[in-house]
Design a protein around this motif. Structure first.
Motif, PDB file in Angstrom:
ATOM      1  N   ARG A  43       0.958 -11.286  44.449  1.00 42.30           N
ATOM      2  CA  ARG A  43       2.262 -11.868  44.132  1.00 42.30           C
ATOM      3  C   ARG A  43       2.461 -13.174  44.887  1.00 42.30           C
ATOM      4  O   ARG A  43       2.988 -14.173  44.350  1.00 42.30           O
ATOM      5  N   LYS A  76       2.401 -17.622  33.674  1.00 45.93           N
ATOM      6  CA  LYS A  76       1.452 -16.492  33.548  1.00 45.93           C
ATOM      7  C   LYS A  76       0.101 -16.988  34.031  1.00 45.93           C
ATOM      8  O   LYS A  76      -0.446 -17.969  33.502  1.00 45.93           O
ATOM      9  N   GLN A 103       2.591 -12.748  36.701  1.00 47.05           N
ATOM     10  CA  GLN A 103       3.673 -13.432  35.974  1.00 47.05           C
ATOM     11  C   GLN A 103       4.879 -13.633  36.882  1.00 47.05           C
ATOM     12  O   GLN A 103       5.357 -12.682  37.498  1.00 47.05           O
ATOM     13  N   MET A 163       8.597 -13.984  37.246  1.00 42.44           N
ATOM     14  CA  MET A 163       9.695 -13.552  36.385  1.00 42.44           C
ATOM     15  C   MET A 163      10.926 -14.433  36.615  1.00 42.44           C
ATOM     16  O   MET A 163      11.060 -15.074  37.666  1.00 42.44           O
ATOM     17  N   SER A 190       5.459 -10.166  38.759  1.00 47.29           N
ATOM     18  CA  SER A 190       4.879  -8.970  38.152  1.00 47.29           C
ATOM     19  C   SER A 190       3.358  -9.117  38.130  1.00 47.29           C
ATOM     20  O   SER A 190       2.834 -10.213  37.881  1.00 47.29           O
ATOM     21  N   ASP A 207      -0.172  -7.203  36.612  1.00 46.26           N
ATOM     22  CA  ASP A 207      -0.908  -6.145  35.898  1.00 46.26           C
ATOM     23  C   ASP A 207      -2.139  -5.871  36.747  1.00 46.26           C
ATOM     24  O   ASP A 207      -3.055  -6.701  36.826  1.00 46.26           O
ATOM     25  N   CYS A 265       0.803   1.288  44.540  1.00 46.08           N
ATOM     26  CA  CYS A 265       0.233   1.646  43.230  1.00 46.08           C
ATOM     27  C   CYS A 265      -0.472   2.999  43.316  1.00 46.08           C
ATOM     28  O   CYS A 265      -0.269   3.875  42.467  1.00 46.08           O
ATOM     29  N   LYS A 273       7.943   5.230  35.557  1.00 44.36           N
ATOM     30  CA  LYS A 273       8.503   4.151  36.381  1.00 44.36           C
ATOM     31  C   LYS A 273       8.920   4.738  37.729  1.00 44.36           C
ATOM     32  O   LYS A 273       9.739   5.659  37.787  1.00 44.36           O
ATOM     33  N   HIS A 306       8.467  -1.934  42.475  1.00 49.31           N
ATOM     34  CA  HIS A 306       8.612  -1.219  41.197  1.00 49.31           C
ATOM     35  C   HIS A 306       7.218  -1.035  40.609  1.00 49.31           C
ATOM     36  O   HIS A 306       6.469  -2.012  40.443  1.00 49.31           O
ATOM     37  N   ASP A 353       4.957   0.766  37.374  1.00 47.87           N
ATOM     38  CA  ASP A 353       5.065   1.345  36.027  1.00 47.87           C
ATOM     39  C   ASP A 353       3.662   1.692  35.546  1.00 47.87           C
ATOM     40  O   ASP A 353       2.809   0.805  35.400  1.00 47.87           O
ATOM     41  N   LYS A 399       1.383  -1.567  36.239  1.00 50.75           N
ATOM     42  CA  LYS A 399       2.099  -2.804  36.561  1.00 50.75           C
ATOM     43  C   LYS A 399       2.942  -2.612  37.812  1.00 50.75           C
ATOM     44  O   LYS A 399       3.554  -1.557  38.005  1.00 50.75           O
ATOM     45  N   MET A 439       5.833  -4.757  40.338  1.00 51.62           N
ATOM     46  CA  MET A 439       6.729  -5.910  40.431  1.00 51.62           C
ATOM     47  C   MET A 439       7.439  -5.893  41.783  1.00 51.62           C
ATOM     48  O   MET A 439       7.864  -4.832  42.263  1.00 51.62           O
TER      49      MET A 439
END
Ligand SMILES: N[C@H](CCC[C@H](N)C(=O)O)C(=O)O
Length: 276
Positions: A80, A96, A109, A111, A117, A119, A224, A239, A250, A252, A261, A263
């Protein structure tokens, strides 16, 4: 040689970020250890080196070095931060960004809400992919430390993770058990050790003893890993909010075969120069 860098952090997991694109640089293990010294150097959990891409479909190569000088495969909080960094210094104008790492590609990405975010790709659960010296994949692995039996989950996010479930993270001897497990012979390349407390079907409290560093204020790949193990062992939801000492992330993840993912924030503390 004067080296320019940025000091950044993701929830208190702190980094020295080096632009190896406009200032090509080679740092050896002793230089990294010296730079990471919190009294005589910059001080960091990891040094993040950004280099030109190795393939045409990537924007950058992203290399990660722990404070002990070891180069490792992945760093979630760092991912990040490098997304924020390459935009801040004008290495890209994209929102991105695709970066190559030792083990795979990350899609980053920035935001509109100011968070980043990532992946993280597909979690790897086979012992050979972690790597973990166990005959076959298990939901619960077992180890005996000083006569005490522990069960744990294990997953690779590109880097190895061992996740123990505890009743209360505040009352867990993270340093003692983390030291015993991080270099245990079950993990031929060492491991990061997460201690997770299930708060609800969508919330985890987590502390992480990181390979090559010790306990950090946050660990992105550790968050994660805890979400993966929480979903598989404790039937948690897709989530999940992971609360670490430095703040929350966060996560997901739709389940086995899906990419995961993450974030969260990425903060610049200062930019500086240091004589190598
Ligand atoms: N200590 C980790 C690398 C950094 C991971 C952590 N800082 C993150 O945010 O994922 C390892 O040796 O695999």
């Amino acid at each position: 040689m004067m080296l320019s860098f940025a000091k950044m952090h993701g929830l208190g997991n702190d980094f020295m970020v080096v632009d190896g694109v406009t200032q090509p640089i080679f740092l050896n293990e002793s230089q990294i250890i010296k730079l990471g010294d919190r009294h005589r150097g910059v001080g960091f959990d990891q040094l993040l080196l950004i280099e030109p891409p190795q393939q045409p479909d990537l924007d950058f190569q992203y290399r990660i070095f722990n404070a002990d000088g070891s180069e490792v495969e992945q760093c979630g909080n760092g991912a990040r931060c490098i997304a924020r960094f390459v935009r801040n210094v004008g290495l890209t104008w994209k929102h991105k960004i695709r970066v190559g790492t030792m083990k795979g590609v990350l899609n980053l990405q920035i935001m509109r809400n100011g968070l980043v975010s990532v992946d993280m790709g597909e979690p790897r659960l086979e012992p050979g992919d972690i790597p973990l010296r166990y005959a076959q994949k298990e939901l619960f692995y077992h180890v005996n430390l000083d006569g005490i039996d522990y069960q744990f989950g294990s997953v690779s996010m590109g880097n190895p993770h061992c996740v123990l479930t505890v009743d209360n993270v505040d009352e867990t001897d993270v340093d003692k058990i983390g030291r015993q497990l991080t270099e245990h012979h079950l993990f031929p390349e060492g491991t990061n050790v997460g201690f997770m407390q299930k708060v609800s079907d969508s919330e985890i409290r987590l502390r992480v003893y990181e390979r090559g560093v010790g306990e950090t204020q946050a660990c992105g790949t550790g968050a994660c890993a805890s979400a993966v193990i929480g979903r598989l062992q404790h039937q948690m939801e897709n989530k999940i909010r992971v609360y670490l000492p430095g703040g929350h992330l966060h996560i997901d993840w739709g389940g086995v075969g899906e990419t995961l993912k993450m974030m969260g924030p990425a903060e610049l503390v200062y930019q500086g120069f240091i004589e190598l």
